[in-house]
Design an enzyme around this catalytic site. Structure first.
Site, short mmCIF file in Angstrom:
data_model
loop_
_atom_site.label_atom_id
_atom_site.label_comp_id
_atom_site.label_asym_id
_atom_site.label_seq_id
_atom_site.Cartn_x
_atom_site.Cartn_y
_atom_site.Cartn_z
N ASP A 43 -7.02 1.78 -8.01
CA ASP A 43 -5.70 2.11 -7.47
C ASP A 43 -4.59 1.26 -8.08
O ASP A 43 -4.87 0.16 -8.55
CB ASP A 43 -5.71 1.99 -5.94
CG ASP A 43 -6.07 0.61 -5.40
OD1 ASP A 43 -7.07 0.03 -5.86
OD2 ASP A 43 -5.35 0.12 -4.51
N GLU A 72 0.85 -1.19 0.00
CA GLU A 72 0.00 0.00 0.00
C GLU A 72 0.88 1.24 0.00
O GLU A 72 1.86 1.31 0.75
CB GLU A 72 -0.88 0.04 1.26
CG GLU A 72 -1.92 -1.04 1.35
CD GLU A 72 -3.20 -0.72 0.61
OE1 GLU A 72 -3.30 0.35 -0.03
OE2 GLU A 72 -4.12 -1.56 0.68
#
Length: 179
Positions: free
Chosen positions: A165, A116
């Protein structure tokens, strides 16, 4: 920086309960790049750590009421300043990809490492994040021989109907792993 017993030596360790064993511990064949900000479009604070450790207070922000029940994790988080947090050792399965497929293989959590980046789908990432990501990727390639630069994908690549994303502002051309 090095990987010792599947933990990154320079990462802050914050073990997440949201993981389990991989079906084949030697099958680490993909890195998935994600982005996250909690609350959305805000950076800093303890909220990502709390989400990944099942301690997110649903009353702390209106957005949290809809996600506090989720049981998710990633192997690593790279914050805006380059700080790295590791939640799950690389040899275990983090719960980051959800329903997903990569080159004909489904259930990407089984064979991937989830990273992430603290950011948004529509904003730029920082120099510190690219530098740390490249250093981490170089170590992963050296440690896990089934990984290679052509085996890095965005969450949007493995779950295109659900995810966007790391977003259009992520500069894939800046991935140049160096030890």
């Amino acid at each position: 920086m090095e990987i010792i017993d599947h933990w990154l030596s320079e990462a802050r360790r914050l073990p997440s309960p949201n993981h389990d064993a991989r079906p084949d511990p030697a099958d680490i064949a993909l890195v998935v790049i994600h982005c996250i900000s909690l609350p959305p479009d805000e950076f800093g604070g303890p909220w990502i750590d709390r989400l990944f450790t099942n301690q997110l207070d649903p009353a702390a922000h209106p957005y949290f009421a809809g996600i506090a029940h989720l049981r998710v994790s990633a192997h690593l988080l790279i914050r805006r300043d380059g700080e790295t947090v590791q939640y799950v050792p690389f040899n275990l399965r983090a719960w980051h990809a959800g329903v997903s497929s990569y080159r004909g293989r489904t259930v990407c959590n089984d064979f991937s490492i989830g990273i992430e980046l603290e950011g948004t789908d529509h904003g730029p990432y920082t120099e510190a994040q690219y530098a740390r990501l490249n250093a981490v990727l170089a170590l992963l390639y050296d440690t896990y021989p089934t990984l290679a630069p052509e085996r890095v994908a965005g969450h949007s690549d493995i779950a295109p109907a659900r995810k966007t994303d790391p977003g259009r502002r992520f500069e894939w051309s800046r991935l140049r792993p160096t030890a």
